[in-house]
Design a protein around this motif. Structure first.
Motif, PDB file in Angstrom:
ATOM      1  N   CYS A 198      55.027 -27.020  13.296  1.00 50.50           N
ATOM      2  CA  CYS A 198      55.791 -27.856  12.842  1.00 50.50           C
ATOM      3  C   CYS A 198      55.350 -28.557  11.366  1.00 50.50           C
ATOM      4  O   CYS A 198      54.080 -29.363  11.559  1.00 50.50           O
ATOM      5  N   ALA A 199      55.745 -28.394  10.226  1.00 53.22           N
ATOM      6  CA  ALA A 199      55.347 -28.867   9.025  1.00 53.22           C
ATOM      7  C   ALA A 199      55.933 -30.341   8.840  1.00 53.22           C
ATOM      8  O   ALA A 199      57.110 -30.393   8.962  1.00 53.22           O
ATOM      9  N   ALA A 200      54.963 -31.275   8.733  1.00 53.06           N
ATOM     10  CA  ALA A 200      55.346 -32.735   8.551  1.00 53.06           C
ATOM     11  C   ALA A 200      55.024 -33.078   7.076  1.00 53.06           C
ATOM     12  O   ALA A 200      54.097 -32.429   6.344  1.00 53.06           O
ATOM     13  N   SER A 201      55.852 -34.058   6.566  1.00 58.05           N
ATOM     14  CA  SER A 201      55.828 -34.553   5.773  1.00 58.05           C
ATOM     15  C   SER A 201      56.294 -35.994   5.390  1.00 58.05           C
ATOM     16  O   SER A 201      56.959 -36.206   6.312  1.00 58.05           O
ATOM     17  N   GLY A 202      55.791 -37.001   4.573  1.00 51.38           N
ATOM     18  CA  GLY A 202      56.548 -38.146   4.099  1.00 51.38           C
ATOM     19  C   GLY A 202      55.658 -39.302   4.983  1.00 51.38           C
ATOM     20  O   GLY A 202      56.311 -40.371   4.923  1.00 51.38           O
ATOM     21  N   PHE A 203      54.710 -39.056   5.577  1.00 51.35           N
ATOM     22  CA  PHE A 203      53.675 -39.991   6.195  1.00 51.35           C
ATOM     23  C   PHE A 203      52.395 -39.553   6.323  1.00 51.35           C
ATOM     24  O   PHE A 203      52.105 -38.427   6.125  1.00 51.35           O
ATOM     25  N   THR A 204      51.494 -40.421   6.747  1.00 53.77           N
ATOM     26  CA  THR A 204      50.134 -40.104   6.827  1.00 53.77           C
ATOM     27  C   THR A 204      49.912 -39.260   8.195  1.00 53.77           C
ATOM     28  O   THR A 204      49.654 -40.027   9.377  1.00 53.77           O
ATOM     29  N   PHE A 205      49.856 -38.040   8.187  1.00 48.11           N
ATOM     30  CA  PHE A 205      50.318 -37.196   9.457  1.00 48.11           C
ATOM     31  C   PHE A 205      48.893 -37.602  10.661  1.00 48.11           C
ATOM     32  O   PHE A 205      49.203 -37.668  11.750  1.00 48.11           O
ATOM     33  N   SER A 206      47.796 -37.630   9.998  1.00 51.43           N
ATOM     34  CA  SER A 206      46.568 -37.709  10.759  1.00 51.43           C
ATOM     35  C   SER A 206      46.622 -39.215  11.724  1.00 51.43           C
ATOM     36  O   SER A 206      45.672 -39.041  12.515  1.00 51.43           O
ATOM     37  N   GLY A 254      48.633 -25.134  31.666  1.00 55.71           N
ATOM     38  CA  GLY A 254      47.761 -23.929  31.470  1.00 55.71           C
ATOM     39  C   GLY A 254      48.564 -22.707  30.951  1.00 55.71           C
ATOM     40  O   GLY A 254      47.979 -21.929  30.624  1.00 55.71           O
ATOM     41  N   ARG A 255      49.633 -22.808  30.406  1.00 55.30           N
ATOM     42  CA  ARG A 255      50.288 -21.893  29.677  1.00 55.30           C
ATOM     43  C   ARG A 255      50.372 -22.140  28.062  1.00 55.30           C
ATOM     44  O   ARG A 255      50.467 -21.256  27.391  1.00 55.30           O
ATOM     45  N   PHE A 256      50.789 -23.383  27.661  1.00 53.09           N
ATOM     46  CA  PHE A 256      50.871 -23.995  26.560  1.00 53.09           C
ATOM     47  C   PHE A 256      49.883 -24.733  26.202  1.00 53.09           C
ATOM     48  O   PHE A 256      49.008 -25.575  26.763  1.00 53.09           O
ATOM     49  N   THR A 257      49.452 -24.631  24.576  1.00 54.75           N
ATOM     50  CA  THR A 257      48.712 -25.455  24.105  1.00 54.75           C
ATOM     51  C   THR A 257      48.998 -26.001  22.803  1.00 54.75           C
ATOM     52  O   THR A 257      49.562 -25.185  21.838  1.00 54.75           O
ATOM     53  N   ILE A 258      48.940 -27.375  22.891  1.00 57.19           N
ATOM     54  CA  ILE A 258      49.305 -28.044  21.362  1.00 57.19           C
ATOM     55  C   ILE A 258      48.145 -28.192  20.805  1.00 57.19           C
ATOM     56  O   ILE A 258      47.027 -28.601  21.025  1.00 57.19           O
ATOM     57  N   SER A 259      48.189 -28.148  19.338  1.00 56.37           N
ATOM     58  CA  SER A 259      47.262 -28.227  18.395  1.00 56.37           C
ATOM     59  C   SER A 259      47.598 -28.955  17.084  1.00 56.37           C
ATOM     60  O   SER A 259      48.771 -28.919  16.811  1.00 56.37           O
ATOM     61  N   ARG A 260      46.688 -29.493  16.248  1.00 59.07           N
ATOM     62  CA  ARG A 260      47.135 -29.904  14.901  1.00 59.07           C
ATOM     63  C   ARG A 260      46.231 -29.581  13.931  1.00 59.07           C
ATOM     64  O   ARG A 260      45.060 -29.349  14.331  1.00 59.07           O
ATOM     65  N   ASP A 261      46.608 -29.511  12.797  1.00 59.60           N
ATOM     66  CA  ASP A 261      45.757 -29.118  11.577  1.00 59.60           C
ATOM     67  C   ASP A 261      46.092 -30.136  10.581  1.00 59.60           C
ATOM     68  O   ASP A 261      46.934 -30.148   9.780  1.00 59.60           O
ATOM     69  N   ASN A 262      45.218 -31.329  10.520  1.00 62.70           N
ATOM     70  CA  ASN A 262      45.514 -32.338   9.663  1.00 62.70           C
ATOM     71  C   ASN A 262      45.374 -32.154   8.462  1.00 62.70           C
ATOM     72  O   ASN A 262      46.114 -32.762   7.405  1.00 62.70           O
ATOM     73  N   ALA A 263      44.632 -31.180   7.923  1.00 59.36           N
ATOM     74  CA  ALA A 263      44.717 -30.644   6.409  1.00 59.36           C
ATOM     75  C   ALA A 263      45.801 -30.155   6.225  1.00 59.36           C
ATOM     76  O   ALA A 263      46.074 -29.978   4.672  1.00 59.36           O
ATOM     77  N   LYS A 264      46.538 -29.507   6.984  1.00 57.08           N
ATOM     78  CA  LYS A 264      48.020 -28.845   6.415  1.00 57.08           C
ATOM     79  C   LYS A 264      49.212 -29.613   6.981  1.00 57.08           C
ATOM     80  O   LYS A 264      50.236 -29.181   6.975  1.00 57.08           O
TER      81      LYS A 264
END
Length: 115
Positions: free
Chosen positions: A22-30, A65-75
Motif C-alpha cells: 500500500c503506497a501512501a501519500s498526502g500525509f506524514t506517513f510515519s 501466525g500466517r500474516f505479517t504487517i510491516s512498514r517502510d517509512n522511507a517509502k
C-alpha cells in the motif's frame, strides 16, 4: 490529498504466499497507524492487521501466525506478507488510515486462493 494505492493481489494456490503493498501519500506517513482490512463476498469488511506509528502490530485471530504487517517509512509504504494462504483468505484487501479526523481507504486489491 490523502491517497492509498494497494497492489500485489493475485490468484494463488492454497498454501502459497503473497505480499500486498500500500503506497501512501498526502500525509506524514510515519506519524500514523496503518491497517489492512478485507472483505469477502457476502461478508462484512473485517480488520486483518494494524501497525502503529511505533511499529507495534496486532492481528485478527484468523491470520495470526500466517500474516505479517510491516512498514517502510522511507517509502511511505505498508506491506502485508501472507503465508500459508487458505481459501478462506479470498477477499478484496484494503489499506486504511485515519488522518485529519477522516477515514481513508484504498480501492482494494483482489486476493483469490484456489484449493
Amino acid at each position: 490529498q490523502v491517497q492509498l494505492v494497494e497492489s500485489g493481489g493475485d490468484l494463488v494456490q492454497s498454501g502459497g504466499s503473497l505480499r500486498l503493498s500500500c503506497a501512501a501519500s498526502g500525509f506524514t506517513f510515519s506519524n500514523y497507524h496503518m491497517s489492512w482490512y478485507r472483505q469477502a463476498p457476502g461478508k462484512e469488511r473485517e480488520l486483518v492487521a494494524i501497525i502503529t506509528s511505533a511499529g507495534g502490530t496486532n492481528y485478527a485471530d484468523s491470520v495470526k501466525g500466517r500474516f505479517t504487517i510491516s512498514r517502510d517509512n522511507a517509502k511511505n509504504t505498508v506491506y502485508l506478507q501472507m503465508n500459508s494462504l487458505k481459501s478462506e483468505d479470498t477477499a478484496v484487501y484494503y489499506c486504511y488510515v485515519r488522518a485529519f479526523a477522516q477515514r481513508y481507504w484504498g480501492h482494494g486489491t483482489q486476493v483469490t486462493v484456489s484449493s
